[in-house]
Motif scaffolding. Structure first.
Motif, short mmCIF file in Angstrom:
data_model
loop_
_atom_site.label_atom_id
_atom_site.label_comp_id
_atom_site.label_asym_id
_atom_site.label_seq_id
_atom_site.Cartn_x
_atom_site.Cartn_y
_atom_site.Cartn_z
N PHE A 12 34.84 8.32 -0.38
CA PHE A 12 35.39 8.84 0.87
C PHE A 12 34.32 9.49 1.75
CE2 PHE A 12 39.00 8.84 -2.09
CZ PHE A 12 39.90 8.07 -1.37
N LEU A 13 33.11 9.66 1.19
CA LEU A 13 32.03 10.29 1.96
C LEU A 13 30.94 9.30 2.34
CD1 LEU A 13 31.55 13.66 0.01
CD2 LEU A 13 32.85 13.25 2.12
N PHE A 14 30.98 8.10 1.79
CA PHE A 14 29.94 7.11 2.04
C PHE A 14 30.54 5.81 2.56
CE2 PHE A 14 28.14 10.13 -0.86
CZ PHE A 14 26.80 10.19 -0.54
N ALA A 15 29.75 5.12 3.37
CA ALA A 15 30.23 3.85 3.94
C ALA A 15 29.07 2.87 4.07
CB ALA A 15 30.87 4.09 5.31
N ASN A 46 25.63 8.33 4.10
CA ASN A 46 26.46 9.50 3.88
C ASN A 46 27.03 9.94 5.24
OD1 ASN A 46 27.57 12.02 3.33
ND2 ASN A 46 25.92 12.63 1.96
N MET A 47 28.34 9.83 5.40
CA MET A 47 28.95 10.13 6.70
C MET A 47 28.83 11.60 7.08
SD MET A 47 32.28 7.59 6.70
CE MET A 47 32.81 7.99 5.01
N GLN A 48 28.55 12.47 6.10
CA GLN A 48 28.34 13.88 6.40
C GLN A 48 27.10 14.09 7.27
OE1 GLN A 48 29.47 16.53 2.72
NE2 GLN A 48 28.45 14.69 1.98
N LYS A 50 33.41 1.49 10.97
CA LYS A 50 34.12 2.22 12.01
C LYS A 50 35.41 2.84 11.46
CE LYS A 50 36.12 1.63 16.64
NZ LYS A 50 36.36 0.68 17.75
N ASN A 51 36.14 2.10 10.65
CA ASN A 51 37.38 2.61 10.08
C ASN A 51 37.13 3.78 9.13
OD1 ASN A 51 38.92 0.74 11.47
ND2 ASN A 51 39.03 -0.71 9.76
N LYS A 52 36.10 3.66 8.29
CA LYS A 52 35.79 4.74 7.35
C LYS A 52 35.34 6.00 8.09
CE LYS A 52 34.73 4.45 3.21
NZ LYS A 52 34.12 4.37 1.86
N MET A 53 34.56 5.82 9.15
CA MET A 53 34.13 6.97 9.94
C MET A 53 35.33 7.65 10.59
SD MET A 53 30.94 7.96 9.91
CE MET A 53 31.20 9.10 11.26
N ALA A 54 36.27 6.88 11.08
CA ALA A 54 37.46 7.45 11.72
C ALA A 54 38.27 8.27 10.72
CB ALA A 54 38.31 6.33 12.32
N ILE A 55 38.44 7.74 9.51
CA ILE A 55 39.19 8.45 8.47
C ILE A 55 38.45 9.72 8.06
CG2 ILE A 55 39.99 8.32 6.07
CD1 ILE A 55 40.43 5.30 6.55
N TYR A 56 37.13 9.60 7.89
CA TYR A 56 36.34 10.77 7.50
C TYR A 56 36.44 11.87 8.55
CZ TYR A 56 32.27 13.77 6.97
OH TYR A 56 31.46 14.86 6.88
N LEU A 57 36.27 11.52 9.81
CA LEU A 57 36.30 12.52 10.88
C LEU A 57 37.69 13.15 11.05
CD1 LEU A 57 34.09 10.69 13.54
CD2 LEU A 57 33.45 12.69 12.16
#
Length: 245
Positions: free
Chosen positions: A191-194, A203-205, A234-241
């Protein structure tokens, strides 16, 4: 599961500490594993087993390698593990502070005092336990890093390159690892990486900006987002944010 090393040339004392954990700290036997060592040399020799220690309780005065020298070698392999010194006579030295020890226990403490100290240590153990660690092995040498420090991981011949963010100098540093990108991805929090590309994931953090075809990380690194990974990233970044804010 917590992995705890107790290194003391008085194995009766090591057993005493272990019993306090089970009887008075409220940790179940299936939640913690103890490894007892009678010398620093014995502990270091066990590094080859790649045990992911969360806590080391270390006697300061032992035959052969003393506590300070043992802690220095231990810290090279386990940079984030909690180190607690214990002693009957010795006091902290300059070397003791260099390894960033969390606590100093005196063996003369009464049982109630020792229980109070161990409860404080366990509280810190729980707090740090929330930080996920990843093992990196290269040329038979294994170390453990925090996944939060990872900027991105990319493929390389015979393994992968792991880029870590040094918050002190705000720059990245590279670590080589025998594991493949996909193997490392299986070890981290998905959930933190894409994946931004078949060859690397980030790492989206540490993402400070991204466009359709590129992503910028906190150290200034800019990576391409491949067309095949564009929608997924793009989808994973949207969920993470959305979860973060």
């Amino acid at each position: 599961m917590y992995y705890v090393a107790i290194c003391d040339d008085d194995l009766n004392y090591a057993t005493y500490i272990e019993c306090l954990f089970y009887k008075h700290i409220g940790i179940k036997s299936d939640e913690i594993a103890f490894y007892k060592y009678s010398s620093g040399e014995e502990l270091i020799k066990d590094f080859e087993k790649q045990i992911p220690f969360h806590l080391l309780i270390l006697d300061m005065k032992m035959e052969g390698m003393n506590g300070d020298d043992t802690a220095i070698e231990f810290r090279k392999k386990y940079p984030h593990t909690i180190i607690v010194f214990c002693s009957g006579l010795c006091f902290p030295t300059v070397k003791s502070f260099e390894v960033n020890a969390y606590r100093y226990l005196l063996k003369k403490y009464c049982t109630d005092k020792m229980i109070n100290e161990l409860n404080v240590i366990v509280d810190e153990l729980h707090r740090r336990g929330e930080a996920h660690t990843v093992s990196l092995t290269y040329r038979n040498e294994t170390s453990f890093i925090l996944q939060d420090d990872i900027l991105f991981i990319t493929k390389r011949k015979h393994g992968s390159s792991v880029f870590l963010y040094d918050r002190g100098i705000k720059q990245s540093k590279e670590r080589v690892c025998n594991k493949t990108v996909s193997q490392l991805y299986d070890e981290i929090d998905p959930f933190l990486f894409a994946y931004a590309h078949n060859s690397y994931f980030v790492n989206m953090q540490h993402v400070i900006g991204f466009k359709i075809n590129e992503v910028k990380l906190v150290d200034g690194t800019v990576l391409n987002i491949s067309r095949s990974k564009e929608r997924e990233f793009k989808n994973k970044m949207a969920i993470y944010l959305s979860n973060r804010y």
